[in-house]
Design a protein around this motif. Structure first.
Motif, short mmCIF file in Angstrom:
data_model
loop_
_atom_site.label_atom_id
_atom_site.label_comp_id
_atom_site.label_asym_id
_atom_site.label_seq_id
_atom_site.Cartn_x
_atom_site.Cartn_y
_atom_site.Cartn_z
N LYS A 192 -66.88 38.03 -4.10
CA LYS A 192 -67.27 36.53 -3.62
C LYS A 192 -67.21 35.70 -5.05
O LYS A 192 -66.77 34.46 -4.83
CB LYS A 192 -68.52 36.54 -3.24
CG LYS A 192 -68.62 36.88 -2.00
CD LYS A 192 -70.10 37.13 -1.57
CE LYS A 192 -70.35 37.19 0.11
NZ LYS A 192 -71.63 37.03 0.35
N VAL A 250 -63.54 34.52 -5.89
CA VAL A 250 -62.82 33.35 -4.79
C VAL A 250 -64.02 32.30 -4.71
O VAL A 250 -63.82 31.43 -4.02
CB VAL A 250 -62.66 34.16 -3.36
CG1 VAL A 250 -61.67 35.00 -3.46
CG2 VAL A 250 -63.82 34.61 -2.49
N LEU A 292 -57.22 28.92 -5.20
CA LEU A 292 -57.07 29.51 -3.82
C LEU A 292 -56.24 29.20 -2.98
O LEU A 292 -55.85 29.78 -2.01
CB LEU A 292 -58.67 29.15 -3.24
CG LEU A 292 -59.92 29.56 -3.52
CD1 LEU A 292 -61.02 29.29 -2.59
CD2 LEU A 292 -59.62 31.29 -3.65
N THR A 303 -57.86 35.79 1.26
CA THR A 303 -59.00 36.76 1.30
C THR A 303 -59.41 37.15 2.54
O THR A 303 -59.34 36.48 3.56
CB THR A 303 -60.26 35.92 0.70
OG1 THR A 303 -60.53 35.00 1.62
CG2 THR A 303 -60.01 35.48 -0.82
N ILE A 352 -63.21 38.64 3.24
CA ILE A 352 -64.33 39.14 2.52
C ILE A 352 -65.54 39.62 3.73
O ILE A 352 -65.65 38.86 4.55
CB ILE A 352 -65.21 38.04 1.71
CG1 ILE A 352 -64.26 37.59 0.68
CG2 ILE A 352 -66.40 38.62 1.15
CD1 ILE A 352 -63.88 38.28 -0.64
N ARG A 395 -54.22 36.35 8.71
CA ARG A 395 -54.74 35.21 8.49
C ARG A 395 -54.85 34.83 6.97
O ARG A 395 -54.58 33.66 6.36
CB ARG A 395 -56.24 34.91 8.76
CG ARG A 395 -56.73 33.76 8.97
CD ARG A 395 -58.16 33.47 9.27
NE ARG A 395 -58.97 34.47 8.71
CZ ARG A 395 -60.29 34.67 9.30
NH1 ARG A 395 -60.84 34.11 10.27
NH2 ARG A 395 -61.20 35.73 8.55
#
Lengths: 251, 303
Positions: free
Chosen positions: B47, B50, B73, B78, B80, B142
């Protein structure tokens, strides 16, 4: 920003919340239509369009608006938390402020759609029922009252936004809306009604002044003072929401 | 160039230090396995990388530059924690949302991603009807939406069935081979990580215990000889007398020897010559779980 707004609109459009709230918004013209027809039957006189629309607007301002609009606002702001989406959006990256502003815009548009639904529903029922006094002027006057009510409901949603982003669930903001509503009923007949922000939709958004509820001249303050209090209260909660959104871990 | 480095990365929640002075290095194009118990600080570290959680102290560098979330980014994909989606939207619509947010307009990308994730047939199905495995695959594709150079995947094979694990592993290896995507993967399914990663970092109670490449790791792992015999007590005595080996009995009546410097064929021969029946004899390598347990003093139940 426009992309974000478009995406937010798409998400709301695809959900059932707008349809559900539209049904809620239609309750105001529908229930008041039943009351108006009953009055016509009992008194033998025709109900005027202006009176009917005022009563419907008052019904929204006083009874269902806070809860209905609060529900919609909560849905818009809570969704990312309940669907565990916040971390995915923020790593796109979507900035927290863009997300916040786009959601506020969706709330404004959604509330406008619901107000329009109630207004058009009332207009349609008036035409169908043959209520007297339907002219371009009275329709515009009624429309203006609905717009005023919508405009003062918007800042009232800011405390709901704050509570939603802090508690990240449906319960807290809905409970808050219910409490705000209950207090409104209590202060309704109090001389201090103008000091209560949630009275703004009634004091500003309807033509029905407190004289209907209070002895003339006993109200402390004026609708303008009420708007100033509303502005101060809403701006404070907006500021707190922005600070919270910018500084806290939202995931 | 390093895809990711952290220097003395620290995160505190109140007085509790959940990540302690973490120094990580990810080479470009490698798959890095990030292992640790529940609560070891893996997700918090990801966390911070990013930008979802503020760093208490220390530094993060992405692609050789100090972390700048809005800039970096765009090159990082990611997933998470749990794969989150708008449940009332279809798989296609969920990808559309992210495609628009990434500023992309080519809808054929959605077709490509759904194909890649093996989700083409369910593209019009609402995500709230998806199994965990389908959601995981959708989350991975995604994350690939904007062709990232670095993938941060938190437990990407969690909840997948064996087929899903296989498909995901193949997908990740293909991404590495074809696109040279660097990946940081946390997982509690250690054998799967072993088959996937180039290097591992083991974190425990917020601190990095070890960071090593798989070749070194394989060499470092203890090997032992396991022997199934009909007279274990006698066999232990013989091994001690003839070879000076301190063999130990396991619960199944077998023996194991941690010292594998002695030739197993000779050990077998001497046992048989002493009248011990040997039914099985094999050399076993310490599993990744065992290695992990030994590093965390047996507190590493699940990573």
């Amino acid at each position: 920003m426009l992309t974000l707004l478009r995406v937010e609109m798409m998400k709301v459009r695809k959900s059932a919340i707008l349809k559900l709230c539209a049904v809620g918004a239609l309750c105001a013209p529908l229930l008041n239509w039943v009351i108006a027809l009953n009055m016509q039957q009992q008194q033998g006189t025709s109900v005027t369009f202006t009176f009917y629309m005022e009563q419907s607007n008052l019904f929204i301002a006083m009874i269902i608006g806070t809860l209905l609009y609060g529900l919609f606002t909560t849905y818009v702001f809570e969704r990312e938390f309940s669907e565990d989406m916040m971390k995915h959006l923020l790593t796109v990256p979507v900035t927290r402020m863009h997300l916040f502003i786009s959601k506020l815009m969706v709330v404004a548009l959604g509330l406008m759609a619901l107000t329009l639904t109630a207004f058009l529903g009332g207009l349609l029922l008036s035409v169908v029922s043959g209520f007297s006094g339907i002219t371009v002027n009275t329709v515009l006057q009624a429309g203006l009252q609905y717009v005023k009510a919508w405009a003062v409901f918007l800042p009232l949603m800011l405390p709901v936004v704050l509570i939603t982003v802090v508690f990240r669930n449906f319960v807290a903001p809905i409970a808050f809306s219910i409490i705000a509503e209950i207090i409104l009923f209590v202060v309704m007949q109090s001389q201090y009604i103008a000091l209560y922000p949630w009275a703004a939709p009634i004091l500003t958004g309807t033509n029905i002044l407190t004289d209907a509820f209070l002895e003339p001249g006993t109200m402390v303050g004026t609708p303008s003072i009420n708007l100033v209090i509303l502005a101060g209260f809403s701006l404070t909660t907006l500021l707190l929401s922005v600070v919270y959104m910018k500084t806290q871990d939202l995931t | 160039m390093k895809a990711l480095t952290t220097e003395s990365l620290t995160k505190k929640y109140g007085k509790k230090e959940v990540v302690r002075s973490l120094n990580l290095q990810l080479e470009e194009g490698e798959i890095y396995g990030f292992l640790g118990n529940n609560g070891a600080g893996k997700t918090t570290t990801m966390k911070m990388i990013v930008g979802l959680t503020p760093v208490t102290s220390g530094q993060i560098h992405l692609f050789g530059e100090p972390q700048c979330i809005s800039q970096h980014l765009k090159k990082v994909g990611t997933t998470i924690e749990a794969p989150g989606f708008y449940g009332n939207l279809t798989a296609e619509e969920n990808l559309w949302v992210f495609m628009r947010l990434h500023g992309l307009s080519n809808t054929s990308k959605i077709d490509e991603l759904l194909q890649m994730g093996g989700l083409n047939e369910v593209r019009h199905q609402k995500v709230n009807t998806f199994s965990m495995g389908m959601k995981q695959r959708l989350a991975i594709v995604r994350a690939l939406m904007h062709d990232p150079e670095l993938l941060i995947l938190d437990e990407p094979i969690n909840g997948l069935d064996p087929n899903g694990i296989l498909e995901t592993r193949e997908l990740l290896l293909r991404l590495k081979a074809e696109r040279g995507v660097t990946m940081m993967i946390s997982s509690h399914i250690l054998p799967e990580v072993e088959q996937l990663v180039d290097r591992i970092g083991i974190v425990h109670q917020g601190a990095l215990l070890e960071e090593t490449d798989m070749a070194t790791f394989r060499k470092k792992r203890l090997k032992r000889l396991e022997i199934q015999v009909d007279q274990p007590d006698e066999a232990v005595r013989i091994l001690q007398e003839k070879w000076g080996i301190n063999a130990r009995q396991n619960q199944r009546g077998g023996l194991f020897i941690n010292d594998v410097t002695h030739p197993s064929a000779r050990i077998n021969q001497s046992l048989v010559e002493s009248g011990i029946g040997v039914s099985r004899l094999w050399q076993q390598e310490q599993s990744m779980e065992d290695y992990f347990m030994s590093l965390t003093n047996g507190r590493g139940r699940a990573c």
